[in-house]
Design a protein around this motif. Structure first.
Motif, PDB file in Angstrom:
ATOM      1  N   SER A 100      35.911 -25.786  -3.981  1.00  6.84           N
ATOM      2  CA  SER A 100      36.320 -25.551  -5.296  1.00  6.84           C
ATOM      3  C   SER A 100      37.560 -24.462  -5.113  1.00  6.84           C
ATOM      4  CB  SER A 100      35.106 -24.977  -6.069  1.00  6.84           C
ATOM      5  OG  SER A 100      34.902 -23.623  -5.509  1.00  6.84           O
ATOM      6  N   GLY A 101      37.621 -23.685  -4.187  1.00  4.90           N
ATOM      7  CA  GLY A 101      38.375 -22.539  -4.202  1.00  4.90           C
ATOM      8  C   GLY A 101      37.919 -21.250  -4.624  1.00  4.90           C
ATOM      9  N   VAL A 102      36.851 -21.461  -5.161  1.00  6.93           N
ATOM     10  CA  VAL A 102      36.083 -20.187  -5.892  1.00  6.93           C
ATOM     11  C   VAL A 102      35.411 -19.172  -4.599  1.00  6.93           C
ATOM     12  CG1 VAL A 102      34.512 -19.342  -7.181  1.00  6.93           C
ATOM     13  CG2 VAL A 102      35.734 -21.486  -7.865  1.00  6.93           C
ATOM     14  N   ILE A 103      36.048 -17.896  -4.672  1.00  7.57           N
ATOM     15  CA  ILE A 103      35.290 -17.019  -3.581  1.00  7.57           C
ATOM     16  C   ILE A 103      34.252 -16.477  -4.081  1.00  7.57           C
ATOM     17  CG2 ILE A 103      35.834 -14.754  -2.533  1.00  7.57           C
ATOM     18  CD1 ILE A 103      38.774 -15.398  -3.090  1.00  7.57           C
ATOM     19  N   ARG A 104      33.071 -16.698  -3.227  1.00  8.70           N
ATOM     20  CA  ARG A 104      31.792 -16.192  -3.679  1.00  8.70           C
ATOM     21  C   ARG A 104      31.396 -14.923  -2.989  1.00  8.70           C
ATOM     22  NH1 ARG A 104      28.116 -19.024  -1.210  1.00  8.70           N
ATOM     23  NH2 ARG A 104      26.507 -19.481  -2.930  1.00  8.70           N
ATOM     24  N   VAL A 105      31.150 -13.933  -3.904  1.00  7.11           N
ATOM     25  CA  VAL A 105      30.916 -12.364  -3.475  1.00  7.11           C
ATOM     26  C   VAL A 105      29.286 -12.214  -3.753  1.00  7.11           C
ATOM     27  CG1 VAL A 105      31.483 -10.250  -4.094  1.00  7.11           C
ATOM     28  CG2 VAL A 105      33.107 -11.980  -4.045  1.00  7.11           C
ATOM     29  N   LEU A 106      28.762 -11.317  -2.710  1.00  6.60           N
ATOM     30  CA  LEU A 106      27.443 -10.750  -2.913  1.00  6.60           C
ATOM     31  C   LEU A 106      27.943  -8.959  -3.182  1.00  6.60           C
ATOM     32  CD1 LEU A 106      24.636 -10.341  -2.170  1.00  6.60           C
ATOM     33  CD2 LEU A 106      25.058 -10.443   0.023  1.00  6.60           C
ATOM     34  N   LEU A 107      27.322  -8.695  -3.907  1.00  7.10           N
ATOM     35  CA  LEU A 107      27.320  -7.095  -4.249  1.00  7.10           C
ATOM     36  C   LEU A 107      26.096  -6.391  -3.721  1.00  7.10           C
ATOM     37  CD1 LEU A 107      28.792  -6.775  -7.967  1.00  7.10           C
ATOM     38  CD2 LEU A 107      29.991  -6.506  -5.886  1.00  7.10           C
ATOM     39  N   ALA A 108      26.120  -5.443  -3.008  1.00  2.00           N
ATOM     40  CA  ALA A 108      25.053  -4.591  -2.743  1.00  2.00           C
ATOM     41  C   ALA A 108      25.373  -3.091  -2.777  1.00  2.00           C
ATOM     42  CB  ALA A 108      24.739  -4.828  -1.048  1.00  2.00           C
ATOM     43  N   ASP A 109      24.578  -2.427  -3.786  1.00  2.00           N
ATOM     44  CA  ASP A 109      24.897  -0.978  -4.157  1.00  2.00           C
ATOM     45  C   ASP A 109      23.423  -0.534  -4.635  1.00  2.00           C
ATOM     46  OD1 ASP A 109      25.498   1.230  -5.558  1.00  2.00           O
ATOM     47  OD2 ASP A 109      27.436   1.108  -4.612  1.00  2.00           O
ATOM     48  N   ASP A 110      22.925   0.537  -4.331  1.00  2.00           N
ATOM     49  CA  ASP A 110      21.451   0.869  -5.156  1.00  2.00           C
ATOM     50  C   ASP A 110      21.703   1.750  -6.431  1.00  2.00           C
ATOM     51  OD1 ASP A 110      23.064   3.289  -4.283  1.00  2.00           O
ATOM     52  OD2 ASP A 110      21.303   4.434  -3.634  1.00  2.00           O
ATOM     53  N   GLN A 111      23.063   1.820  -7.008  1.00  2.00           N
ATOM     54  CA  GLN A 111      23.343   2.039  -8.438  1.00  2.00           C
ATOM     55  C   GLN A 111      23.409   0.726  -9.205  1.00  2.00           C
ATOM     56  OE1 GLN A 111      25.507   5.600  -8.771  1.00  2.00           O
ATOM     57  NE2 GLN A 111      25.437   5.926  -6.540  1.00  2.00           N
ATOM     58  N   PRO A 112      22.468   0.444 -10.209  1.00  2.00           N
ATOM     59  CA  PRO A 112      22.752  -0.710 -11.045  1.00  2.00           C
ATOM     60  C   PRO A 112      24.231  -0.662 -11.669  1.00  2.00           C
ATOM     61  CG  PRO A 112      20.597  -0.066 -11.016  1.00  2.00           C
ATOM     62  CD  PRO A 112      21.374   1.129 -10.338  1.00  2.00           C
ATOM     63  N   LEU A 113      24.474   0.572 -12.167  1.00  2.00           N
ATOM     64  CA  LEU A 113      25.494   0.605 -13.025  1.00  2.00           C
ATOM     65  C   LEU A 113      27.087   0.214 -12.268  1.00  2.00           C
ATOM     66  CD1 LEU A 113      25.050   3.658 -15.160  1.00  2.00           C
ATOM     67  CD2 LEU A 113      25.139   1.259 -16.089  1.00  2.00           C
ATOM     68  N   ILE A 114      26.970   0.641 -11.063  1.00  2.00           N
ATOM     69  CA  ILE A 114      27.767   0.290  -9.944  1.00  2.00           C
ATOM     70  C   ILE A 114      28.272  -1.020 -10.002  1.00  2.00           C
ATOM     71  CG2 ILE A 114      29.075   0.461  -7.708  1.00  2.00           C
ATOM     72  CD1 ILE A 114      28.277   3.553  -7.889  1.00  2.00           C
ATOM     73  N   ARG A 115      27.236  -1.727  -9.627  1.00  2.00           N
ATOM     74  CA  ARG A 115      26.960  -3.315  -9.537  1.00  2.00           C
ATOM     75  C   ARG A 115      27.511  -4.044 -10.619  1.00  2.00           C
ATOM     76  NH1 ARG A 115      21.620  -2.464  -7.567  1.00  2.00           N
ATOM     77  NH2 ARG A 115      20.961  -4.058  -9.167  1.00  2.00           N
ATOM     78  N   ALA A 116      26.923  -3.582 -11.765  1.00  2.00           N
ATOM     79  CA  ALA A 116      27.500  -4.354 -13.001  1.00  2.00           C
ATOM     80  C   ALA A 116      29.004  -4.128 -13.404  1.00  2.00           C
ATOM     81  CB  ALA A 116      26.679  -3.510 -14.236  1.00  2.00           C
ATOM     82  N   GLY A 117      29.365  -2.818 -13.017  1.00  2.00           N
ATOM     83  CA  GLY A 117      31.082  -2.618 -13.146  1.00  2.00           C
ATOM     84  C   GLY A 117      31.748  -3.400 -12.320  1.00  2.00           C
ATOM     85  N   PHE A 118      31.242  -3.775 -10.905  1.00  2.00           N
ATOM     86  CA  PHE A 118      31.891  -4.189  -9.902  1.00  2.00           C
ATOM     87  C   PHE A 118      32.080  -5.849 -10.494  1.00  2.00           C
ATOM     88  CE2 PHE A 118      32.479  -0.607  -7.562  1.00  2.00           C
ATOM     89  CZ  PHE A 118      33.562  -1.092  -6.466  1.00  2.00           C
ATOM     90  N   ARG A 119      30.845  -6.317 -10.903  1.00  3.22           N
ATOM     91  CA  ARG A 119      30.572  -7.700 -11.170  1.00  3.22           C
ATOM     92  C   ARG A 119      31.309  -8.019 -12.618  1.00  3.22           C
ATOM     93  NH1 ARG A 119      27.038 -12.112 -11.922  1.00  3.22           N
ATOM     94  NH2 ARG A 119      25.231 -11.205 -10.381  1.00  3.22           N
ATOM     95  N   ALA A 120      31.438  -7.153 -13.480  1.00  3.28           N
ATOM     96  CA  ALA A 120      32.383  -7.221 -14.539  1.00  3.28           C
ATOM     97  C   ALA A 120      33.817  -7.426 -14.139  1.00  3.28           C
ATOM     98  CB  ALA A 120      32.266  -6.367 -15.313  1.00  3.28           C
ATOM     99  N   LEU A 121      34.299  -6.585 -13.316  1.00  2.00           N
ATOM    100  CA  LEU A 121      35.770  -6.726 -12.628  1.00  2.00           C
ATOM    101  C   LEU A 121      36.000  -7.937 -11.933  1.00  2.00           C
ATOM    102  CD1 LEU A 121      36.308  -3.072 -11.629  1.00  2.00           C
ATOM    103  CD2 LEU A 121      37.231  -4.257 -13.709  1.00  2.00           C
ATOM    104  N   LEU A 122      34.870  -8.250 -11.117  1.00  2.00           N
ATOM    105  CA  LEU A 122      35.485  -9.476 -10.186  1.00  2.00           C
ATOM    106  C   LEU A 122      35.127 -10.843 -10.995  1.00  2.00           C
ATOM    107  CD1 LEU A 122      32.872  -8.371  -7.072  1.00  2.00           C
ATOM    108  CD2 LEU A 122      35.385  -8.775  -7.120  1.00  2.00           C
ATOM    109  N   GLU A 123      34.455 -10.847 -12.190  1.00  2.00           N
ATOM    110  CA  GLU A 123      34.401 -12.054 -12.969  1.00  2.00           C
ATOM    111  C   GLU A 123      35.234 -12.065 -14.132  1.00  2.00           C
ATOM    112  OE1 GLU A 123      30.200 -12.755 -13.588  1.00  2.00           O
ATOM    113  OE2 GLU A 123      29.962 -13.619 -11.640  1.00  2.00           O
ATOM    114  N   LEU A 124      36.328 -11.198 -13.902  1.00  2.00           N
ATOM    115  CA  LEU A 124      37.507 -11.318 -14.773  1.00  2.00           C
ATOM    116  C   LEU A 124      38.355 -12.697 -14.671  1.00  2.00           C
ATOM    117  CD1 LEU A 124      38.663  -7.815 -15.362  1.00  2.00           C
ATOM    118  CD2 LEU A 124      37.431  -9.210 -17.209  1.00  2.00           C
ATOM    119  N   THR A 125      38.292 -13.232 -13.427  1.00  2.00           N
ATOM    120  CA  THR A 125      39.221 -14.321 -12.856  1.00  2.00           C
ATOM    121  C   THR A 125      38.512 -15.390 -12.695  1.00  2.00           C
ATOM    122  OG1 THR A 125      40.947 -14.886 -11.152  1.00  2.00           O
ATOM    123  CG2 THR A 125      39.093 -13.395 -10.441  1.00  2.00           C
ATOM    124  N   ASP A 126      38.924 -16.703 -12.639  1.00  2.00           N
ATOM    125  CA  ASP A 126      38.228 -17.865 -12.330  1.00  2.00           C
ATOM    126  C   ASP A 126      38.016 -18.125 -11.070  1.00  2.00           C
ATOM    127  OD1 ASP A 126      38.282 -18.481 -15.042  1.00  2.00           O
ATOM    128  OD2 ASP A 126      40.162 -19.597 -15.248  1.00  2.00           O
TER     129      ASP A 126
END
Length: 237
Positions: free
Chosen positions: A15-41
């Protein structure tokens, strides 16, 4: 430990979609990175981990293209997690990128030796984050030429005795020259201009050198070049 609904190995194959795993012990940081990463298709977050043990488990289960790991995590830190991922043959396609708060964090150097493809600062600009994930997914090192020069010079400021790298004797004179230029922080385009060859030829030589030395990407190629003594800090190219 969380994974996206329906996520699994090969979920987006072709599909050409890049699959990312996030690992951080701070939920807010994970949420922030997820929000940014999923801004694109072309990027999707397939899983999140709160510690290094979970990160390795999810990497095995989800087979992401890129794993963004915080350098400091409980149970298993980012460096140890990187080492385990890098040592697993079935995870050869997972590119690990270390997340850190400091540009010259001492752990970054250990991470590169453990097999990380590079590192990102947690305050990275959104556009740079997306581009960095794409770069890592392509198999390129997340070390710009200027950062490479600064990091590696610091990393080897008090170098140990050179250690022969397996496969170094298999390099041709041209490949040795190109590995040296990569370690100096040159991009393929800069190498091509320096040696008056095509960009494709430069890329081919870099790829062959990585294969012969058994390294996964340019970051490890740089480390091998310095640790083997092929490049000596402070000397000119």
């Amino acid at each position: 430990m969380t994974a996206a609904d329906g996520a699994g190995p090969g979920m987006t194959a072709g599909s050409g979609v890049i699959r990312v795993l996030l690992a951080d012990d701070q939920p807010l940081i994970r949420a922030g990175f997820r929000a940014l990463l999923e801004l694109t298709d072309d990027i999707t977050v397939v899983g999140e981990a709160a510690n290094g043990v979970e990160a390795v488990e999810l990497a095995r289960r989800l087979l992401p293209d890129v794993a963004l790991l915080d350098v400091r995590m409980p149970l298993l830190d980012g460096i140890q997690a990187t080492r385990r991922i890098g040592a697993a043959p079935d995870l050869d396609g997972v590119r690990v990128v270390i997340l850190t708060n400091y540009a010259l964090d001492e752990y970054v150097f250990a991470a590169l030796r453990a097999g990380a493809s590079g590192f990102l600062l947690k305050d990275i600009e959104p556009g740079d984050l997306l581009q960095s994930v794409r770069v890592a997914a392509r198999g390129d090192a997340l070390l710009s030429p200027s950062v490479t020069r600064r990091l590696i010079e610091e990393y080897v400021s008090t170098p140990p005795r050179p250690t022969p790298a397996p496969g170094l004797e298999r390099l041709t004179d041209r490949e040795r020259e190109i590995v040296t230029l990569v370690a100096r922080g040159m991009s393929n385009e800069e190498i091509a201009e320096h040696l008056v060859i095509s960009g494709a030829t430069a890329k081919t030589h870099v790829s062959r050198s990585m294969t012969k030395l058994g390294v996964r990407d340019r970051a490890q190629l740089v480390v091998v070049a310095y640790e083997s003594g092929l490049v000596v800090p402070g000397t000119s190219a």
